[in-house]
Design a protein around this motif. Structure first.
Motif, short mmCIF file in Angstrom:
data_model
loop_
_atom_site.label_atom_id
_atom_site.label_comp_id
_atom_site.label_asym_id
_atom_site.label_seq_id
_atom_site.Cartn_x
_atom_site.Cartn_y
_atom_site.Cartn_z
N ARG A 151 -31.25 -68.30 21.36
CA ARG A 151 -32.20 -69.41 21.47
C ARG A 151 -32.75 -69.53 22.90
O ARG A 151 -33.30 -70.56 23.27
N ASP A 152 -32.65 -68.45 23.67
CA ASP A 152 -33.06 -68.47 25.08
C ASP A 152 -34.46 -69.01 25.33
O ASP A 152 -34.68 -69.74 26.27
N ASN A 153 -35.41 -68.63 24.51
CA ASN A 153 -36.80 -69.02 24.74
C ASN A 153 -37.28 -70.14 23.82
O ASN A 153 -38.48 -70.39 23.73
N GLU A 154 -36.37 -70.81 23.18
CA GLU A 154 -36.75 -71.87 22.24
C GLU A 154 -37.57 -72.97 22.91
O GLU A 154 -38.56 -73.44 22.36
N LYS A 155 -37.17 -73.35 24.10
CA LYS A 155 -37.89 -74.40 24.81
C LYS A 155 -39.33 -73.99 25.11
O LYS A 155 -40.26 -74.77 24.94
N LEU A 156 -39.52 -72.74 25.55
CA LEU A 156 -40.88 -72.24 25.82
C LEU A 156 -41.72 -72.25 24.55
O LEU A 156 -42.89 -72.65 24.57
N ILE A 157 -41.13 -71.83 23.46
CA ILE A 157 -41.84 -71.80 22.18
C ILE A 157 -42.23 -73.21 21.76
O ILE A 157 -43.38 -73.47 21.40
N LYS A 158 -41.28 -74.13 21.83
CA LYS A 158 -41.54 -75.51 21.41
C LYS A 158 -42.54 -76.22 22.33
O LYS A 158 -43.27 -77.10 21.88
N ASN A 159 -42.56 -75.85 23.60
CA ASN A 159 -43.51 -76.47 24.52
C ASN A 159 -44.92 -75.90 24.38
O ASN A 159 -45.88 -76.51 24.82
N THR A 160 -45.05 -74.74 23.75
CA THR A 160 -46.35 -74.10 23.59
C THR A 160 -47.02 -74.49 22.28
O THR A 160 -48.22 -74.74 22.25
N PHE A 161 -46.25 -74.54 21.20
CA PHE A 161 -46.82 -74.80 19.88
C PHE A 161 -46.49 -76.22 19.43
O PHE A 161 -45.41 -76.73 19.71
N GLU A 162 -47.44 -76.84 18.72
CA GLU A 162 -47.26 -78.22 18.29
C GLU A 162 -46.23 -78.35 17.16
O GLU A 162 -45.48 -79.32 17.11
N LYS A 163 -46.22 -77.38 16.27
CA LYS A 163 -45.29 -77.43 15.14
C LYS A 163 -44.44 -76.17 15.14
O LYS A 163 -44.96 -75.06 15.06
N VAL A 164 -43.13 -76.36 15.25
CA VAL A 164 -42.20 -75.23 15.29
C VAL A 164 -41.03 -75.51 14.37
O VAL A 164 -40.41 -76.57 14.44
N THR A 165 -40.75 -74.56 13.49
CA THR A 165 -39.53 -74.65 12.68
C THR A 165 -38.65 -73.47 13.08
O THR A 165 -39.14 -72.40 13.46
N ARG A 166 -37.35 -73.69 13.00
CA ARG A 166 -36.39 -72.64 13.32
C ARG A 166 -35.48 -72.44 12.12
O ARG A 166 -34.93 -73.40 11.59
N GLU A 167 -35.37 -71.22 11.68
CA GLU A 167 -34.45 -70.88 10.60
C GLU A 167 -33.47 -69.84 11.13
O GLU A 167 -33.68 -69.27 12.20
N PHE A 168 -32.42 -69.58 10.38
CA PHE A 168 -31.40 -68.65 10.83
C PHE A 168 -30.99 -67.77 9.66
O PHE A 168 -30.90 -68.23 8.53
N THR A 169 -30.77 -66.51 9.95
CA THR A 169 -30.22 -65.62 8.93
C THR A 169 -29.00 -64.89 9.49
O THR A 169 -29.08 -64.26 10.54
N PHE A 170 -27.90 -65.03 8.77
CA PHE A 170 -26.68 -64.30 9.12
C PHE A 170 -26.77 -62.84 8.66
O PHE A 170 -26.10 -61.98 9.20
N LEU A 171 -27.61 -62.62 7.66
CA LEU A 171 -27.65 -61.31 7.01
C LEU A 171 -28.56 -60.33 7.76
O LEU A 171 -29.54 -59.80 7.22
N ASN A 172 -28.23 -60.12 9.01
CA ASN A 172 -28.91 -59.17 9.87
C ASN A 172 -27.92 -58.81 10.97
O ASN A 172 -27.03 -59.59 11.29
N ALA A 176 -30.02 -63.54 13.30
CA ALA A 176 -31.24 -63.85 14.05
C ALA A 176 -31.82 -65.23 13.72
O ALA A 176 -31.66 -65.73 12.62
N PHE A 177 -32.48 -65.79 14.72
CA PHE A 177 -33.26 -67.02 14.58
C PHE A 177 -34.70 -66.62 14.29
O PHE A 177 -35.21 -65.70 14.92
N VAL A 178 -35.35 -67.32 13.37
CA VAL A 178 -36.75 -67.07 13.06
C VAL A 178 -37.53 -68.33 13.40
O VAL A 178 -37.25 -69.40 12.84
N TYR A 179 -38.49 -68.21 14.30
CA TYR A 179 -39.34 -69.33 14.70
C TYR A 179 -40.70 -69.16 14.01
O TYR A 179 -41.31 -68.10 14.09
N LYS A 180 -41.14 -70.22 13.35
CA LYS A 180 -42.46 -70.23 12.71
C LYS A 180 -43.26 -71.33 13.39
O LYS A 180 -42.88 -72.49 13.38
N CYS A 181 -44.35 -70.92 14.02
CA CYS A 181 -45.08 -71.82 14.90
C CYS A 181 -46.54 -71.95 14.47
O CYS A 181 -47.18 -70.98 14.08
N ALA A 182 -47.05 -73.19 14.56
CA ALA A 182 -48.45 -73.46 14.24
C ALA A 182 -49.04 -74.34 15.32
O ALA A 182 -48.33 -74.99 16.07
#
Length: 182
Positions: A151-172, A176-182
């Motif tokens: 989650r190192d860059n989560e703050k940068l992502i959230k500060n750049t995009f207005e809408k951010v969701t974070r999901e997680f998958t153990f099956l990799n 991994a964390f998946v960020y979906k940004c709009a």
């Protein structure tokens, strides 16, 4: 060991991973995207093409897919693997130069950017600049998808995009964390 696995091992300091993304991670990244309606999709970090393959299955016949990959061997491998997809453009250059490629292809807005760049390996200022440029080129309904192993860059992502969701998958490997940004 196959070509892709060996190449990931040889380039871990640049690719940030040791094996291709799992089908579970790929599904998580692409599940909510209306790729069949997209005009332009960018892929940052094509690697062996495991995500590219799934994007190509879902896009329309007129969709332009620009895939950026700095590893020449992966580019050559994917050019052969996907030679029957005329709307796929494989670019052997850094995703940080995506604006230059957009200009060369007379593209101003993109529907989706799917990124597997190892952002934790980049300078924060460089990463922020990339995120801001991506946001600038997204259509109103466009989305930026980024997966990472921390989650190192989560703050940068959230500060750049207005809408951010974070999901997680153990099956990799690694999970991994998946960020979906709009």
């Amino acid at each position: 060991m196959n070509f892709a696995s060996l190449e990931y091992l040889n380039t871990i300091s640049k690719s940030g991973t040791i094996i291709p993304s799992s089908k579970y991670l790929i599904h998580k990244c692409l599940e909510d995207l209306a790729l069949d309606k997209a005009k332009v999709v960018l892929e940052f970090g094509m690697g062996d093409g495991c995500i590219t393959k799934e994007i190509l299955k879902r896009v329309g016949k007129e969709t332009t897919l620009l895939s950026f990959e700095i590893n020449k061997r992966f580019c050559t491998y994917c050019a052969e693997k996907f030679d029957d997809f005329p709307t796929l453009k494989i670019l052997n250059e850094s995703a940080f130069n995506f604006q230059k490629a957009l200009l060369e292809h007379a593209i101003y807005k993109v529907d989706y950017v799917v990124s597997s760049l190892p952002m934790s390996l980049f300078d924060k200022k460089e990463t922020l600049g990339l995120l801001e440029r991506v946001k600038e080129h997204l259509t109103d309904q466009g989305r930026f998808i980024q997966y990472q192993y921390s989650r190192d860059n989560e703050k940068l992502i959230k500060n750049t995009f207005e809408k951010v969701t974070r999901e997680f998958t153990f099956l990799n490997i690694p999970p991994a964390f998946v960020y979906k940004c709009a």
